[in-house]
Design an enzyme around this catalytic site. Sequence first.
Site, PDB file in Angstrom:
ATOM      1  N   ARG A 184       0.835  -1.203   0.000  1.00 29.40           N
ATOM      2  CA  ARG A 184       0.000   0.000   0.000  1.00 29.40           C
ATOM      3  C   ARG A 184       0.867   1.249   0.000  1.00 29.40           C
ATOM      4  O   ARG A 184       0.535   2.241  -0.666  1.00 29.40           O
ATOM      5  CB  ARG A 184      -0.947  -0.006   1.205  1.00 29.40           C
ATOM      6  CG  ARG A 184      -2.082  -1.012   1.084  1.00 29.40           C
ATOM      7  CD  ARG A 184      -2.916  -1.080   2.352  1.00 29.40           C
ATOM      8  NE  ARG A 184      -3.623   0.165   2.617  1.00 29.40           N
ATOM      9  CZ  ARG A 184      -4.287   0.431   3.729  1.00 29.40           C
ATOM     10  NH1 ARG A 184      -4.322  -0.467   4.709  1.00 29.40           N
ATOM     11  NH2 ARG A 184      -4.907   1.585   3.896  1.00 29.40           N
ATOM     12  N   CYS A 243      -1.376   6.031   8.944  1.00 28.14           N
ATOM     13  CA  CYS A 243      -1.723   4.702   8.422  1.00 28.14           C
ATOM     14  C   CYS A 243      -2.855   4.896   7.429  1.00 28.14           C
ATOM     15  O   CYS A 243      -2.891   5.897   6.712  1.00 28.14           O
ATOM     16  CB  CYS A 243      -2.093   3.749   9.557  1.00 28.14           C
ATOM     17  SG  CYS A 243      -3.483   4.300  10.588  1.00 28.14           S
TER      18      CYS A 243
END
Length: 288
Positions: A184, A243
């Site tokens: 990611r 995050c």
Amino acid sequence: MDPRTAADTAAPLEPPGPVVTTAWLAEHLHDPRLVLVDASSVLNRTEEAIPGALLLDLDGPFSDSSADLPHTLPPAEQLSAAARGLGISGTSTVVAYDARGIFASARVWWLLRAAGFDRVAVLDGGLPAWTAEGRPTAAHAAPPAEPGDVELTARPGFFADAEDVARALRDPAATVLDARSAGRFAGTEPEPRPGLRPGHMPGAVNLPYTRLQGPDGRLLPLPELRARLAACAPEGHRLVTTCGSGLTACVLALGAHLTGRDDVRVYDGSWAEWGRPGPRPVVGPDGS
């Protein structure tokens, strides 16, 4: 019958630190001063619970319902009411756990500390560690009939916004740590939320939250935690952790705190905000 005397239960139950073991929890599981909460996200939640555990919904009362971002910091009044609804009082000790080890539980630790409540800890290894040892489970407990009396007040310095992150990215004495997976971060894995750009903030450093845990979901020993953090952010750097949506950024904040690094802020909006289409710079999968 609980063998503790009135004097025992009048004094606060002090956890040994921001992380407690399954053995410590088992010893204190029936202590009336303890409020045990299952902070598992909706996707990870199970019917199986540690006996006495209450569900704590980080997508519900413990987030700002007026925000257009997932589970962001609620106003102190709302957070106080949500905590009281779980029976949390000023003299309570809160232990949070997660069905995935340490995933969302660190968010509870960070939220309550950011609101002035320090007697809170995370269960090391979470529910998997508890069940792996053959310890008992049950259905989740119902919220108490009598609410708690805790009054929470926001403390400054715990959360960062997008402008704080932008300044940290330009600051040679700061490091922005991204807790998402390597894929990611690189933009080669899809984001779980639609409409977000792939990649990462220019200048951010990837430290997947799972890198602070062993195969059993427990946190690494302190020397290893310290080494893994130092490899990404030199000692003395102030840290901003981020995050996907502000949950696992708190795992990095927990690891930093355990190693004595307290100049840490959590970017509450995280990639759910920064990754939206717009002017915020992003390094995509092609490196640009």
